[in-house]
Structure formats: C-alpha cells, structure tokens
Write a protein that holds these residues in place. Structure first.
Motif, PDB file in Angstrom:
ATOM      1  N   ALA A  60      -0.081  -2.098  -7.059  1.00 40.78           N
ATOM      2  CA  ALA A  60       1.243  -1.486  -7.015  1.00 40.78           C
ATOM      3  C   ALA A  60       2.261  -2.566  -6.691  1.00 40.78           C
ATOM      4  CB  ALA A  60       1.286  -0.383  -5.968  1.00 40.78           C
ATOM      5  N   ASP A  61       3.175  -2.824  -7.635  1.00 42.44           N
ATOM      6  CA  ASP A  61       4.246  -3.786  -7.421  1.00 42.44           C
ATOM      7  C   ASP A  61       5.367  -3.099  -6.656  1.00 42.44           C
ATOM      8  OD1 ASP A  61       2.855  -5.704  -8.916  1.00 42.44           O
ATOM      9  OD2 ASP A  61       3.725  -4.962 -10.787  1.00 42.44           O
ATOM     10  N   LEU A  62       5.881  -3.761  -5.622  1.00 48.34           N
ATOM     11  CA  LEU A  62       6.853  -3.150  -4.725  1.00 48.34           C
ATOM     12  C   LEU A  62       8.217  -3.801  -4.836  1.00 48.34           C
ATOM     13  CD1 LEU A  62       4.570  -3.007  -1.565  1.00 48.34           C
ATOM     14  CD2 LEU A  62       4.998  -1.175  -3.226  1.00 48.34           C
ATOM     15  N   ASP A  63       9.251  -2.988  -4.798  1.00 47.17           N
ATOM     16  CA  ASP A  63      10.618  -3.487  -4.669  1.00 47.17           C
ATOM     17  C   ASP A  63      10.696  -4.163  -3.313  1.00 47.17           C
ATOM     18  OD1 ASP A  63      13.378  -3.846  -4.261  1.00 47.17           O
ATOM     19  OD2 ASP A  63      13.872  -1.999  -5.326  1.00 47.17           O
ATOM     20  N   THR A  64      11.214  -5.384  -3.268  1.00 41.44           N
ATOM     21  CA  THR A  64      11.251  -6.116  -2.005  1.00 41.44           C
ATOM     22  C   THR A  64      12.309  -5.569  -1.048  1.00 41.44           C
ATOM     23  OG1 THR A  64      12.680  -7.788  -3.008  1.00 41.44           O
ATOM     24  CG2 THR A  64      10.303  -8.227  -2.992  1.00 41.44           C
ATOM     25  N   THR A  65      13.200  -4.724  -1.544  1.00 46.21           N
ATOM     26  CA  THR A  65      14.173  -4.069  -0.677  1.00 46.21           C
ATOM     27  C   THR A  65      13.548  -2.772  -0.184  1.00 46.21           C
ATOM     28  OG1 THR A  65      15.985  -4.971  -1.996  1.00 46.21           O
ATOM     29  CG2 THR A  65      16.500  -3.129  -0.530  1.00 46.21           C
ATOM     30  N   ARG A  66      13.355  -2.696   1.104  1.00 47.35           N
ATOM     31  CA  ARG A  66      12.770  -1.493   1.690  1.00 47.35           C
ATOM     32  C   ARG A  66      13.849  -0.696   2.401  1.00 47.35           C
ATOM     33  NH1 ARG A  66       9.222  -5.180   0.959  1.00 47.35           N
ATOM     34  NH2 ARG A  66       7.034  -4.831   0.660  1.00 47.35           N
ATOM     35  N   LEU A  67      13.691   0.605   2.409  1.00 43.82           N
ATOM     36  CA  LEU A  67      14.620   1.466   3.136  1.00 43.82           C
ATOM     37  C   LEU A  67      14.066   1.671   4.537  1.00 43.82           C
ATOM     38  CD1 LEU A  67      15.338   4.151   0.406  1.00 43.82           C
ATOM     39  CD2 LEU A  67      16.807   2.256   1.098  1.00 43.82           C
ATOM     40  N   MET A  68      14.799   1.210   5.515  1.00 44.43           N
ATOM     41  CA  MET A  68      14.374   1.336   6.902  1.00 44.43           C
ATOM     42  C   MET A  68      14.967   2.616   7.476  1.00 44.43           C
ATOM     43  SD  MET A  68      12.504  -1.350   7.295  1.00 44.43           S
ATOM     44  CE  MET A  68      12.258  -1.374   9.044  1.00 44.43           C
ATOM     45  N   VAL A  69      14.165   3.664   7.534  1.00 43.31           N
ATOM     46  CA  VAL A  69      14.615   4.911   8.156  1.00 43.31           C
ATOM     47  C   VAL A  69      14.801   4.668   9.639  1.00 43.31           C
ATOM     48  CG1 VAL A  69      14.028   7.327   8.599  1.00 43.31           C
ATOM     49  CG2 VAL A  69      13.469   6.278   6.382  1.00 43.31           C
ATOM     50  N   GLY A  70      13.930   3.841  10.195  1.00 45.79           N
ATOM     51  CA  GLY A  70      14.048   3.458  11.588  1.00 45.79           C
ATOM     52  C   GLY A  70      13.110   4.219  12.495  1.00 45.79           C
ATOM     53  N   ALA A 100       4.140 -12.347   4.434  1.00 49.33           N
ATOM     54  CA  ALA A 100       5.394 -12.035   3.727  1.00 49.33           C
ATOM     55  C   ALA A 100       5.570 -13.023   2.580  1.00 49.33           C
ATOM     56  CB  ALA A 100       6.564 -12.089   4.683  1.00 49.33           C
ATOM     57  N   GLY A 101       5.513 -12.515   1.347  1.00 44.56           N
ATOM     58  CA  GLY A 101       5.615 -13.369   0.174  1.00 44.56           C
ATOM     59  C   GLY A 101       4.298 -14.028  -0.204  1.00 44.56           C
ATOM     60  N   GLY A 102       3.272 -13.859   0.618  1.00 40.35           N
ATOM     61  CA  GLY A 102       1.971 -14.453   0.352  1.00 40.35           C
ATOM     62  C   GLY A 102       0.926 -13.385   0.123  1.00 40.35           C
ATOM     63  N   VAL A 115     -13.942  12.346  -5.249  1.00 37.37           N
ATOM     64  CA  VAL A 115     -13.353  11.756  -4.041  1.00 37.37           C
ATOM     65  C   VAL A 115     -13.377  10.242  -4.202  1.00 37.37           C
ATOM     66  CG1 VAL A 115     -13.603  11.462  -1.549  1.00 37.37           C
ATOM     67  CG2 VAL A 115     -14.051  13.688  -2.595  1.00 37.37           C
ATOM     68  N   PHE A 116     -12.236   9.620  -3.921  1.00 37.61           N
ATOM     69  CA  PHE A 116     -12.098   8.169  -4.028  1.00 37.61           C
ATOM     70  C   PHE A 116     -11.679   7.591  -2.680  1.00 37.61           C
ATOM     71  CE2 PHE A 116     -10.918   9.984  -8.129  1.00 37.61           C
ATOM     72  CZ  PHE A 116     -11.666   9.246  -9.029  1.00 37.61           C
ATOM     73  N   VAL A 117     -12.120   6.381  -2.409  1.00 37.77           N
ATOM     74  CA  VAL A 117     -11.659   5.619  -1.258  1.00 37.77           C
ATOM     75  C   VAL A 117     -11.321   4.221  -1.750  1.00 37.77           C
ATOM     76  CG1 VAL A 117     -12.935   6.937   0.476  1.00 37.77           C
ATOM     77  CG2 VAL A 117     -14.004   4.935  -0.594  1.00 37.77           C
ATOM     78  N   GLY A 118     -10.544   3.509  -0.968  1.00 38.40           N
ATOM     79  CA  GLY A 118     -10.185   2.167  -1.386  1.00 38.40           C
ATOM     80  C   GLY A 118     -10.050   1.222  -0.212  1.00 38.40           C
ATOM     81  N   ARG A 119     -10.084  -0.054  -0.527  1.00 38.05           N
ATOM     82  CA  ARG A 119      -9.752  -1.072   0.460  1.00 38.05           C
ATOM     83  C   ARG A 119      -8.676  -1.939  -0.155  1.00 38.05           C
ATOM     84  NH1 ARG A 119     -14.206  -5.776   1.184  1.00 38.05           N
ATOM     85  NH2 ARG A 119     -14.296  -6.482  -0.961  1.00 38.05           N
ATOM     86  N   GLY A 120      -7.718  -2.334   0.684  1.00 40.89           N
ATOM     87  CA  GLY A 120      -6.553  -3.016   0.142  1.00 40.89           C
ATOM     88  C   GLY A 120      -6.348  -4.405   0.692  1.00 40.89           C
ATOM     89  N   ARG A 121      -5.410  -5.070   0.055  1.00 40.13           N
ATOM     90  CA  ARG A 121      -4.953  -6.377   0.509  1.00 40.13           C
ATOM     91  C   ARG A 121      -3.516  -6.557   0.078  1.00 40.13           C
ATOM     92  NH1 ARG A 121      -5.889 -11.387  -2.707  1.00 40.13           N
ATOM     93  NH2 ARG A 121      -5.814 -10.799  -4.895  1.00 40.13           N
ATOM     94  N   VAL A 122      -2.835  -7.470   0.724  1.00 42.40           N
ATOM     95  CA  VAL A 122      -1.450  -7.799   0.403  1.00 42.40           C
ATOM     96  C   VAL A 122      -1.454  -8.934  -0.609  1.00 42.40           C
ATOM     97  CG1 VAL A 122       0.724  -8.652   1.362  1.00 42.40           C
ATOM     98  CG2 VAL A 122      -0.724  -7.123   2.722  1.00 42.40           C
ATOM     99  N   VAL A 123      -0.663  -8.794  -1.671  1.00 45.29           N
ATOM    100  CA  VAL A 123      -0.452  -9.868  -2.645  1.00 45.29           C
ATOM    101  C   VAL A 123       1.056 -10.028  -2.800  1.00 45.29           C
ATOM    102  CG1 VAL A 123      -2.669  -9.559  -3.824  1.00 45.29           C
ATOM    103  CG2 VAL A 123      -0.680  -8.302  -4.612  1.00 45.29           C
ATOM    104  N   PRO A 124       1.546 -11.123  -3.361  1.00 46.74           N
ATOM    105  CA  PRO A 124       2.994 -11.319  -3.429  1.00 46.74           C
ATOM    106  C   PRO A 124       3.726 -10.129  -4.059  1.00 46.74           C
ATOM    107  CG  PRO A 124       1.878 -13.351  -3.990  1.00 46.74           C
ATOM    108  CD  PRO A 124       0.808 -12.279  -3.883  1.00 46.74           C
TER     109      PRO A 124
END
Length: 148
Positions: A11-21, A97-99, A128-137
């Motif tokens: 999933a490619d993410l918009d780098t601008t996040r909405l901070m609800v807080g 972040a970015g890596g 039923v599905f399960v997953g494991r994730g990682r951060v990519v740029p």
C-alpha cells in the motif's frame, strides 16, 4: 491448521498525514492510500479507489491499524480488503522515516478480511487471512497468508 502464502501486498501512502491528535484512546493519525499492488498466484491486481488507514497510536508503544481499500484484479474483479492489526512503534520503525524495515524488525501483524461479488473470487469471502508487515519508502508491505 496451516498458513499458506497467498500474496504479497503493498500500500503506497500519501506522505501527508492527517493528525486528528490525542483523544481518549491515543493519538489518531489518518493516512491516505494512493496506490499499490497485490501479487500472488490466485490474487493479483492494483489498489484503486478510496482507501486509508485510521491508525490509533497508544501510550503502550503500539499503533492499532484500521484499514480499508480495494484491489482491482488483473482480470477486472473488485476485492474489498479490510484489516486491523498491531504495529510495534519501536526504534527501528521510528528511524525508518523514508527508509525501510525488515519483517522481523518489529511486531507488525494484521487480521485481514476480503470480500468480492465475483464468482471467481468467491473463495475470499470464506477465508481467514493474516499478514506480517514491514515499512518501505512511502508505503507498507505485507506477506498475506491464508489459514487452512
């Protein structure tokens, strides 16, 4: 019961996040999914349409995921994908972040549901599905497994 690798999902993410807080349950952060892909023997396609993650970052060092999106398969069917999960916000994740991180650098697990009206993909409705994730740029990537 066995785990069988079904696909890899990004999933490619918009780098601008909405901070609800900060709220009563933690800090709410909304990320928009702007694209991505799914690749597997039985399920392959691209992420399209409205999609996002309404993540809740708790004081316990974990983020709780709440994600919805759509995979448009290579043959034109639509598969809704929704998942919840836990992401350990450890030093490797915050430094990425970015890596990127590797799958074993953090506890990043998901419980995935899929649904489709296509007869070809009706099997996802009762799996039923399960997953494991990682951060990519600018994205997250998952190995998705089917529970037999």
């Amino acid at each position: 019961m066995e785990l069988v690798h079904e696909c890899t999902y990004r999933a490619d993410l918009d780098t601008t996040r909405l901070m609800v807080g900060p709220g009563p349950l933690g800090v709410r952060v909304v990320s928009t999914v702007i694209g991505g892909w799914c690749k597997g023997e039985r399920l392959s396609g691209t992420l399209r349409g409205a999609a996002g993650d309404w993540m809740l970052v708790g004081n316990d060092g974990f983020a709780r995921l709440d994600v919805r999106g759509q995979i448009v398969t290579d043959d034109g069917a639509v598969v809704l994908i929704t998942y919840t999960g836990l992401l350990e916000m450890n030093q490797k994740v915050t430094a990425a972040a970015g890596g990127e991180t590797q799958f074993d650098d953090q506890y990043f697990r998901t419980l995935i549901r899929m649904e489709s009206g296509s007869p070809k993909y009706a099997w996802v409705n009762t799996t039923v599905f399960v997953g494991r994730g990682r951060v990519v740029p600018s994205a997250v990537e998952y190995e998705v497994y089917r529970l037999t």
